[in-house]
Design an enzyme around this catalytic site. Structure first.
Site, PDB file in Angstrom:
ATOM      1  N   GLU A 177      -6.238   3.484   1.061  1.00 15.09           N
ATOM      2  CA  GLU A 177      -5.678   2.257   1.632  1.00 15.09           C
ATOM      3  C   GLU A 177      -4.164   2.376   1.744  1.00 15.09           C
ATOM      4  O   GLU A 177      -3.476   2.533   0.741  1.00 15.09           O
ATOM      5  CB  GLU A 177      -6.038   1.046   0.762  1.00 15.09           C
ATOM      6  CG  GLU A 177      -5.412  -0.251   1.240  1.00 15.09           C
ATOM      7  CD  GLU A 177      -5.618  -1.403   0.282  1.00 15.09           C
ATOM      8  OE1 GLU A 177      -4.814  -2.365   0.311  1.00 15.09           O
ATOM      9  OE2 GLU A 177      -6.571  -1.355  -0.531  1.00 15.09           O
TER      10      GLU A 177
ATOM     11  N   ARG B  96       3.085  -2.978   3.902  1.00 13.28           N
ATOM     12  CA  ARG B  96       4.216  -3.628   3.239  1.00 13.28           C
ATOM     13  C   ARG B  96       5.542  -2.996   3.618  1.00 13.28           C
ATOM     14  O   ARG B  96       6.596  -3.504   3.219  1.00 13.28           O
ATOM     15  CB  ARG B  96       4.038  -3.554   1.715  1.00 13.28           C
ATOM     16  CG  ARG B  96       2.778  -4.209   1.199  1.00 13.28           C
ATOM     17  CD  ARG B  96       2.667  -4.070  -0.305  1.00 13.28           C
ATOM     18  NE  ARG B  96       1.350  -4.458  -0.780  1.00 13.28           N
ATOM     19  CZ  ARG B  96       0.959  -4.374  -2.049  1.00 13.28           C
ATOM     20  NH1 ARG B  96       1.795  -3.898  -2.962  1.00 13.28           N
ATOM     21  NH2 ARG B  96      -0.265  -4.738  -2.393  1.00 13.28           N
TER      22      ARG B  96
ATOM     23  N   THR C 173      -3.101  -5.183   2.905  1.00 13.56           N
ATOM     24  CA  THR C 173      -2.140  -6.273   3.051  1.00 13.56           C
ATOM     25  C   THR C 173      -2.114  -6.782   4.493  1.00 13.56           C
ATOM     26  O   THR C 173      -1.059  -7.061   5.056  1.00 13.56           O
ATOM     27  CB  THR C 173      -0.725  -5.869   2.591  1.00 13.56           C
ATOM     28  OG1 THR C 173      -0.806  -5.031   1.426  1.00 13.56           O
ATOM     29  CG2 THR C 173       0.094  -7.096   2.214  1.00 13.56           C
TER      30      THR C 173
ATOM     31  N   LYS D 283     -12.776  -8.022  -2.101  1.00 12.17           N
ATOM     32  CA  LYS D 283     -11.682  -7.560  -2.962  1.00 12.17           C
ATOM     33  C   LYS D 283     -11.408  -8.662  -3.981  1.00 12.17           C
ATOM     34  O   LYS D 283     -11.222  -9.827  -3.610  1.00 12.17           O
ATOM     35  CB  LYS D 283     -10.438  -7.298  -2.107  1.00 12.17           C
ATOM     36  CG  LYS D 283      -9.175  -6.992  -2.899  1.00 12.17           C
ATOM     37  CD  LYS D 283      -8.021  -6.727  -1.943  1.00 12.17           C
ATOM     38  CE  LYS D 283      -6.726  -6.452  -2.692  1.00 12.17           C
ATOM     39  NZ  LYS D 283      -5.623  -6.064  -1.784  1.00 12.17           N
TER      40      LYS D 283
END
Length: 217
Positions: free
Chosen positions: A45, A49, A73, A133
């Site tokens: 992943e 960010r 994210t 998640k």
């Protein structure tokens, strides 16, 4: 939704730990991905960010075909589309909004949505999501909380992320409702910055041997 959920679980259940990576330099993405794959962690992943994140995903998708690169994210539909176009094979969000639900319904790239409470889990189950998640895992109650959810919400599986480390990962992986965990400890920033790919492969190899819970899809 069942089809994309099955696809997502098949990607994630093959390894106990999914590396969660913040990329500061897109030039490090390919050797980093190769180091993680060499250690047995193919699903990776890359979090959106930092500005180089999409370039990192593109590079890994193009140059490390054995890797299964995903984007984390993801907060809105625009990011969802950009991550998919960059080559992401799965999408991860810290939570869920109607905008993301709509984006997911229009895409073949599976979504791993985030939930931190029983009510959030139930709302996502109503939308057809059974692989979630759990975030932020440690701050939201840790392995004990997930264990408490395993009976009343027995059909839901989780990837706990947030505060998960080599020390507490086995506590999560021992739970029947945990498929894998997400963590950044397999690729510390200092090792990435120094280009110590052998050390990262070693950490990945150790993570890949951690035991998993019972998986039922």
């Amino acid at each position: 939704m069942a089809r994309t959920t099955d696809t997502l679980v098949s990607m994630l259940q093959a390894q106990p730990v999914v590396p969660v990576i913040v990329v500061d330099d897109a030039g490090s993405a390919v050797p980093l991905a190769r180091a993680l794959v060499a250690g047995g962690l193919k699903a990776i992943e890359i979090t959106l960010r930092t500005p180089p994140a999409l370039d990192a995903i593109r590079a890994i998708a193009a140059e490390v075909p054995e890797a299964i690169v995903g984007a984390g994210t993801i907060l809105n539909a625009r990011q969802y589309r950009e991550a998919e176009a960059a080559g992401s094979k799965f999408i991860v969000s810290p939570g869920m909004t109607q905008e993301l639900l709509d984006a997911s319904s229009k895409s073949d790239v599976p979504l791993l949505p985030g939930a931190a409470t029983a009510s959030e889990v139930m709302a996502l189950v109503e939308e057809g999501y059974t692989m979630l998640k759990f975030f932020p895992a440690e701050q939201a109650g840790g392995a004990g909380y997930l264990k408490a959810l395993s009976s009343p919400l027995a059909g839901v599986r989780f990837c706990p992320t947030g505060g998960v480390s080599a020390a507490n990962a086995p506590d999560y992986l021992a739970l029947p409702n945990v498929v894998c965990v997400g963590g950044s400890w397999v690729a510390p920033k200092n090792l990435v910055a120094s280009g110590d790919w052998d050390a990262i492969t070693g950490l990945s190899s150790e993570a890949a041997t951690l035991g998993t819970g019972t998986i039922s899809v």
